[in-house]
Design a protein around this motif. Structure first.
Motif, PDB file in Angstrom:
ATOM      1  N   THR A   1       7.496   7.626  -7.344  1.00  0.00           N
ATOM      2  CA  THR A   1       8.925   7.873  -7.183  1.00  0.00           C
ATOM      3  C   THR A   1       9.492   8.360  -8.495  1.00  0.00           C
ATOM      4  O   THR A   1       8.938   8.141  -9.563  1.00  0.00           O
ATOM      5  CB  THR A   1       9.667   6.601  -6.736  1.00  0.00           C
ATOM      6  OG1 THR A   1       9.525   5.613  -7.754  1.00  0.00           O
ATOM      7  CG2 THR A   1       9.102   6.077  -5.423  1.00  0.00           C
TER       8      THR A   1
ATOM      9  N   GLN B   1      -0.117   5.109   0.321  1.00  0.00           N
ATOM     10  CA  GLN B   1       0.192   6.485  -0.052  1.00  0.00           C
ATOM     11  C   GLN B   1      -0.869   7.466   0.431  1.00  0.00           C
ATOM     12  O   GLN B   1      -0.909   8.600  -0.009  1.00  0.00           O
ATOM     13  CB  GLN B   1       0.355   6.593  -1.574  1.00  0.00           C
ATOM     14  CG  GLN B   1       1.626   5.930  -2.078  1.00  0.00           C
ATOM     15  CD  GLN B   1       1.836   6.137  -3.559  1.00  0.00           C
ATOM     16  OE1 GLN B   1       0.939   5.906  -4.362  1.00  0.00           O
ATOM     17  NE2 GLN B   1       3.024   6.575  -3.937  1.00  0.00           N
TER      18      GLN B   1
ATOM     19  N   ASP C   1       9.454   9.463   7.052  1.00  0.00           N
ATOM     20  CA  ASP C   1      10.280   8.909   5.985  1.00  0.00           C
ATOM     21  C   ASP C   1      10.146   9.705   4.690  1.00  0.00           C
ATOM     22  O   ASP C   1      10.904   9.501   3.744  1.00  0.00           O
ATOM     23  CB  ASP C   1       9.942   7.436   5.753  1.00  0.00           C
ATOM     24  CG  ASP C   1       8.523   7.229   5.233  1.00  0.00           C
ATOM     25  OD1 ASP C   1       7.855   8.219   4.879  1.00  0.00           O
ATOM     26  OD2 ASP C   1       8.078   6.068   5.187  1.00  0.00           O
TER      27      ASP C   1
ATOM     28  N   ARG D   1       8.084   9.767   2.166  1.00  0.00           N
ATOM     29  CA  ARG D   1       7.638   9.211   0.893  1.00  0.00           C
ATOM     30  C   ARG D   1       6.563  10.110   0.293  1.00  0.00           C
ATOM     31  O   ARG D   1       5.793  10.728   1.028  1.00  0.00           O
ATOM     32  CB  ARG D   1       7.029   7.811   1.081  1.00  0.00           C
ATOM     33  CG  ARG D   1       7.954   6.763   1.613  1.00  0.00           C
ATOM     34  CD  ARG D   1       7.324   5.376   1.483  1.00  0.00           C
ATOM     35  NE  ARG D   1       5.914   5.361   1.850  1.00  0.00           N
ATOM     36  CZ  ARG D   1       5.471   5.111   3.086  1.00  0.00           C
ATOM     37  NH1 ARG D   1       6.327   4.894   4.070  1.00  0.00           N
ATOM     38  NH2 ARG D   1       4.185   5.079   3.348  1.00  0.00           N
TER      39      ARG D   1
END
Length: 735
Positions: free
Chosen positions: A158, A294, A316, A318
């Motif tokens: 992130t 991930q 989503d 990510r």
């Protein structure tokens, strides 16, 4: 302009602002391949949004069709009454804007329908899976609301305080601009010491984001990927192991490192492999570098429920690594940072369903639309990739330092040893295999699975044919009665159609028969067979002989002590335009399984192809092959399109194309008779004209599908509607 559908029940005028849905109907009918306007009923207002599944009424026979909402607008170009939507199937927006844009562009490029591509991109809905996913999302949202702000730390993958997706360039330039002393406007390649500067920048990035070096390559490789570059990367041809000791190819580690750095930069990587064997290697390599959350898997081995669950998890957005086969190129992600393909020349990347879009073409279009990096990694460069390199679209990169297997060429020789002759192995290869067995396993690659895929008459040598369907006869195991490979009928009381002889002889050797012969030639050693029927993925590192068909070679820790490549002439005898590059790719992938400096023996193949493998110069062979195809106007030097259908529909389509476009002499080949009383014509065109040609041919397909049928020839008879099929870049045209 989207086509409005009038309300057959005499509905009211256009509803108020924001209540018009433009949808794409999930139908293979070409005449429905555009957007339709529908009114959103009062009860569904606020629930219908772009991407959701709905049901819509059609004009005829009170039918209802499934559809996806592409956009919700304030007004419609149609001034009358619009038909209201029938039903909201699900409020989950499964059709994302980037996937819709990709499907639309690919369908226009291939004269197909966007809904055909959306069926590959979006799995069928599973209600239980969707409810469970919603429940988890709601629970996570509640936990996030009650969490203290201080607990929200920066997690791997992130970017704190920065919305990467909102940046003009969500890549290395945006990250470099935040570094002290870094000037994002400076072209690193123009500096006096460019390599040193790239190494400095890469090291600084690694300190900030936990990036790792791409082992075996210069630092400029990752820099190019971080900046959204396009690379044709030569793979390192050597085996290696994961942290747990599982054997993998070095190519898998390379892709895993690129994906790791992409995820750590806050973006998503889509990694394509042709089959499950390669996918397992890549997932094992990724497990060393990324946490399980991930890594997302999307492939045909998943059940419908598993595939839909994986798809919903991708919504989503990510940062993650998405691993899968050819359909994974359509995985949703608006923050895409890397698209990578392993072994793009593999025929499994070809989509067998209309509109027959190759995964490589889909990757090129998606890279152009998303701005993500594109990496095409392989041991043997395909001719299509070489064309892109020569155009400057892809930049070629090789490992530093260069690594190549030790390839030994051997032609047919007199066999001084009876055992080696029985096993059809030249004496040099037999001697190398015997010596290698003292230190480890030996891989023997053969052309075909089975025992004896074909048999012939023992008297006149004509191939034996089935008396029922005239298919070829084969033997499945030693001592078995020959049987038809098509219908399965046993050849009992068989008699040759040519000389009436009644005895067979074996004329081909499959993996089973080769294993039997090797067991006699090398007594005392274990023989392992891996082919389509026997799936062996890994073996222990001990003295053994492994007989495998191409693509089914097992992995072994440390690599094979020797690799023997048999049946080269038989592989090259296949009728295919790409057979030479396919053979080079098969042999290169097998050679990469050898231990460092272990011998790789190529039997019975010399000339340019054998020299290319011995010198590990696959790119040079691809250049020569591309030059030959340019001279002959064969793909990929040009695009080819096959038109198949009734003689009337094909002739009319060709006439329409000639009326709209100026085609050079010899551009149209045929029509010629095809299967089921149809004909086929081939059009060769330059890439500049192909897009406009696809539009014209799509109009011809719609016209053929909507033309009226003539009355039945007799009472109770049926005359089918005219058909026309368009297939761009059909690989079977020149076979």
């Amino acid at each position: 302009m989207a086509e409005p559908l009038a309300d057959p029940t005499g509905g009211s005028a256009l509803p108020e602002t924001g209540t018009v849905a433009r949808v794409v109907i999930d139908s293979p009918l070409p005449q429905l391949d555009h957007l339709f306007d529908y009114a959103i009923p009062e009860k569904l207002r606020g629930s219908v949004m772009p991407g959701v599944r709905v049901k819509v009424p059609l004009r005829s026979a009170n039918r209802v069709a499934a559809a996806y909402v592409v956009e919700v607008v304030d007004t419609s170009d149609f001034g009358g009454a619009l038909t209201p939507l029938e039903e909201l199937v699900s409020d989950v927006p499964v059709l994302t804007p980037e996937v819709w844009s990709l499907a639309r562009r690919l369908s226009e490029r291939s004269a197909g329908g966007a809904s055909d591509i959306l069926r590959l991109a979006i799995p069928s809905r599973q209600v239980r899976v969707e409810k469970a996913w919603k429940a988890r999302a709601l629970e996570a949202s509640k936990r996030a609301q009650v969490a203290e702000p201080a607990d929200a730390g920066v997690q791997p993958g992130t970017v704190a305080d920065v919305d990467v997706a909102a940046q003009p360039e969500a890549g290395a330039d945006a990250e470099l601009a935040k570094e002290p002393g870094a000037d994002a406007d400076v072209d690193v390649a123009t500096q006096p010491d460019a390599d040193a500067r790239v190494a400095e920048v890469t090291q600084s990035e690694g300190e900030l984001h936990g990036l790792i070096a791409v082992s075996g390559y210069r630092d400029t490789v990752w820099r190019a990927v971080a900046e959204g570059g396009r690379l044709a990367l030569d793979a390192i041809p050597s085996p290696r192991e994961t942290a747990t000791g599982a054997p993998i190819g070095s190519w898998a580690r390379t892709l895993a490192e690129l994906a790791h750095n992409t995820v750590m930069s806050g973006r998503t990587a889509v990694l394509l492999t042709p089959d499950y064997r390669d996918q397992d290697q890549l997932e094992a390599a990724l497990a060393d570098l990324l946490p399980p959350k991930q890594i997302s898997r999307v492939d045909a081995r998943q059940s419908n429920a598993e595939r839909y669950a994986s798809f919903l998890d991708l919504l989503d957005d990510r940062p993650r690594a998405i691993v899968g086969n050819r359909s994974a190129i359509y995985a949703p992600s608006s923050r895409l940072g890397l698209i990578a393909m392993w072994d793009d020349g593999d025929h499994l990347y070809r989509e067998p369903l209309a509109p027959y879009v190759h995964a490589r073409d889909a990757a090129l279009v998606r890279q152009e639309e998303s701005g993500a990096a594109l990496v095409v990694l392989s041991h043997g460069r395909s001719v299509e990739t070489e064309r892109l390199v020569q155009m400057g679209w892809l930049t070629a990169e090789a490992p530093k330092p260069l690594v190549a297997p030790r390839v030994i060429q051997t032609a047919r020789q007199d066999q001084p040893d009876a055992a080696s002759g029985a096993a059809r192995i030249p004496s040099t290869a037999w001697r190398i295999a015997r010596e290698a067995l003292e230190t480890g396993p030996v891989l023997v690659q053969v052309a075909r699975p089975g025992y004896a895929p074909a048999v012939a008459c023992a008297n006149c040598s004509h191939l034996a044919r089935c008396r029922e369907c005239h298919g070829p006869l084969g033997v499945t195991r030693a001592g078995a009665t020959p049987a038809c490979t098509v219908c399965g009928a046993l050849a009992v009381n068989w008699q040759c159609d040519t000389c009436e002889h009644k005895l067979f002889k074996l004329v081909t050797r499959g993996s089973g028969r080769t294993a039997e012969e090797l067991g006699k030639a090398f007594p005392g050693h274990t023989v392992i067979v891996s082919d389509g029927e026997r799936n062996v993925r890994t073996i222990e590192r001990r003295a053994s002989l492994v007989v495998a068909t191409r693509g089914a070679e097992p992995l072994v820790q440390g690599g094979y002590a020797a690799v023997l490549l048999l049946d080269g002439e038989r592989m090259l005898a296949a009728e295919s335009l790409s057979i030479a590059e396919d053979c080079l790719r098969w042999w290169s992938n097998a050679a990469a399984l050898a231990a460092p400096r272990a011998p790789v023996v190529l039997t019975g193949v010399a000339g340019t192809l054998g020299t290319a493998l011995a010198n590990w110069d696959q790119s040079g062979f691809a250049r020569q092959e591309l030059d030959d195809r340019r001279a002959l106007r064969f793909p990929p030097a040009v695009r080819v399109v096959a038109l198949t259908g009734t003689a009337e529909s094909v002739d009319r389509a060709i006439d329409d194309v000639r009326a709209e476009h100026e085609l050079p002499p010899g551009a149209v080949l045929g029509p010629t008779p095809h299967e089921k009383e149809q004909v086929r014509a081939v059009i060769r065109t330059d890439y500049a004209l192909a897009q406009r040609l696809a539009k014209s041919l799509r109009a011809s397909v719609v016209r053929a599908a909507t033309s009226r049928r003539r009355p039945p020839a007799a009472k109770g008879g049926y005359r089918p509607a005219p058909t026309l099929k368009v297939h761009f870049d059909d690989p079977e045209i020149f076979q």
